[in-house]
Design a protein around this motif. Structure first.
Motif, PDB file in Angstrom:
ATOM      1  N   TRP A   4      11.967   9.273  11.312  1.00  0.00           N
ATOM      2  CA  TRP A   4      11.112   8.093  11.331  1.00  0.00           C
ATOM      3  C   TRP A   4       9.644   8.502  11.459  1.00  0.00           C
ATOM      4  O   TRP A   4       8.783   7.993  10.750  1.00  0.00           O
ATOM      5  N   ALA A   5       9.360   9.420  12.357  1.00  0.00           N
ATOM      6  CA  ALA A   5       7.983   9.876  12.568  1.00  0.00           C
ATOM      7  C   ALA A   5       7.425  10.531  11.315  1.00  0.00           C
ATOM      8  O   ALA A   5       6.269  10.317  10.950  1.00  0.00           O
ATOM      9  N   GLU A   6       8.253  11.322  10.655  1.00  0.00           N
ATOM     10  CA  GLU A   6       7.812  11.976   9.422  1.00  0.00           C
ATOM     11  C   GLU A   6       7.512  10.947   8.334  1.00  0.00           C
ATOM     12  O   GLU A   6       6.481  11.023   7.667  1.00  0.00           O
ATOM     13  N   ALA A   7       8.395   9.972   8.157  1.00  0.00           N
ATOM     14  CA  ALA A   7       8.191   8.934   7.147  1.00  0.00           C
ATOM     15  C   ALA A   7       6.936   8.119   7.443  1.00  0.00           C
ATOM     16  O   ALA A   7       6.157   7.801   6.543  1.00  0.00           O
ATOM     17  N   ALA A   8       6.729   7.784   8.710  1.00  0.00           N
ATOM     18  CA  ALA A   8       5.547   7.015   9.103  1.00  0.00           C
ATOM     19  C   ALA A   8       4.266   7.808   8.840  1.00  0.00           C
ATOM     20  O   ALA A   8       3.280   7.265   8.334  1.00  0.00           O
ATOM     21  N   THR A   9       4.280   9.084   9.142  1.00  0.00           N
ATOM     22  CA  THR A   9       3.112   9.939   8.913  1.00  0.00           C
ATOM     23  C   THR A   9       2.814  10.061   7.429  1.00  0.00           C
ATOM     24  O   THR A   9       1.656   9.959   7.002  1.00  0.00           O
ATOM     25  N   LEU A  10       3.838  10.273   6.629  1.00  0.00           N
ATOM     26  CA  LEU A  10       3.649  10.379   5.180  1.00  0.00           C
ATOM     27  C   LEU A  10       3.121   9.076   4.592  1.00  0.00           C
ATOM     28  O   LEU A  10       2.229   9.095   3.737  1.00  0.00           O
ATOM     29  N   ALA A  11       3.650   7.947   5.051  1.00  0.00           N
ATOM     30  CA  ALA A  11       3.189   6.655   4.546  1.00  0.00           C
ATOM     31  C   ALA A  11       1.728   6.422   4.905  1.00  0.00           C
ATOM     32  O   ALA A  11       0.928   6.011   4.062  1.00  0.00           O
ATOM     33  N   LYS A  12       1.371   6.692   6.151  1.00  0.00           N
ATOM     34  CA  LYS A  12      -0.019   6.495   6.582  1.00  0.00           C
ATOM     35  C   LYS A  12      -0.989   7.392   5.810  1.00  0.00           C
ATOM     36  O   LYS A  12      -2.067   6.962   5.425  1.00  0.00           O
ATOM     37  N   CYS A  72       6.608   7.066  -0.814  1.00  0.00           N
ATOM     38  CA  CYS A  72       6.127   6.717  -2.156  1.00  0.00           C
ATOM     39  C   CYS A  72       5.136   7.780  -2.633  1.00  0.00           C
ATOM     40  O   CYS A  72       4.309   8.273  -1.865  1.00  0.00           O
ATOM     41  N   ARG A  73       5.203   8.128  -3.887  1.00  0.00           N
ATOM     42  CA  ARG A  73       4.327   9.153  -4.480  1.00  0.00           C
ATOM     43  C   ARG A  73       3.167   8.561  -5.258  1.00  0.00           C
ATOM     44  O   ARG A  73       2.503   9.258  -6.016  1.00  0.00           O
ATOM     45  N   ARG A  74       2.914   7.289  -5.113  1.00  0.00           N
ATOM     46  CA  ARG A  74       1.903   6.593  -5.911  1.00  0.00           C
ATOM     47  C   ARG A  74       0.510   7.196  -5.754  1.00  0.00           C
ATOM     48  O   ARG A  74       0.083   7.564  -4.670  1.00  0.00           O
ATOM     49  N   GLY A  75      -0.184   7.252  -6.862  1.00  0.00           N
ATOM     50  CA  GLY A  75      -1.576   7.663  -6.887  1.00  0.00           C
ATOM     51  C   GLY A  75      -2.298   6.840  -7.941  1.00  0.00           C
ATOM     52  O   GLY A  75      -1.669   6.206  -8.797  1.00  0.00           O
ATOM     53  N   PHE A  76      -3.618   6.858  -7.897  1.00  0.00           N
ATOM     54  CA  PHE A  76      -4.421   6.070  -8.826  1.00  0.00           C
ATOM     55  C   PHE A  76      -5.469   6.944  -9.492  1.00  0.00           C
ATOM     56  O   PHE A  76      -6.034   7.837  -8.855  1.00  0.00           O
ATOM     57  N   GLY A  77      -5.732   6.659 -10.746  1.00  0.00           N
ATOM     58  CA  GLY A  77      -6.788   7.350 -11.484  1.00  0.00           C
ATOM     59  C   GLY A  77      -7.769   6.340 -12.037  1.00  0.00           C
ATOM     60  O   GLY A  77      -7.357   5.360 -12.675  1.00  0.00           O
ATOM     61  N   PRO A  78      -9.054   6.524 -11.792  1.00  0.00           N
ATOM     62  CA  PRO A  78     -10.067   5.599 -12.307  1.00  0.00           C
ATOM     63  C   PRO A  78     -10.030   5.529 -13.832  1.00  0.00           C
ATOM     64  O   PRO A  78      -9.834   6.544 -14.506  1.00  0.00           O
TER      65      PRO A  78
END
Length: 93
Positions: A4-12, A72-78
């Motif tokens: 849980w701690a790992e998932a929360a850290t990755l999400a944040k 989630c692996r989401r990223g954004f590109g301008p």
């Protein structure tokens, strides 16, 4: 507890990274981003039929959904070559 701690850290950290990208993009005057995500990942949840990968979204819409699920692996590109008005009716085509 550890998982849980790992998932929360990755999400944040993913939310913070994407917020920084979007803030810098907005500061540069760009209003549209391209979404980079897993091919089966939905926009608002993993099961959402609105698939996110390679779609064009407004800065505001991207800020509302910086990730769609834990890990989630989401990223954004301008996309300075696309204007926000071009998104009407086409952003999810």
């Amino acid at each position: 507890m550890r998982a849980w701690a790992e998932a929360a850290t990755l999400a944040k950290s993913a939310v913070a990274y994407n917020a920084g990208t979007l803030n810098r993009t907005r500061t540069a005057g760009v209003r549209v981003v391209e979404v980079f995500d897993a091919s089966d990942c939905g926009w608002t949840s993993h099961q959402d039929p609105d698939k996110a990968n390679r779609t064009l979204r407004s800065i505001d819409e991207a800020a509302d959904w910086p990730i769609s699920h834990p890990r989630c692996r989401r990223g954004f590109g301008p996309r300075p070559d696309v204007y926000e008005t071009a998104l009407v009716g086409t952003e999810r085509d």
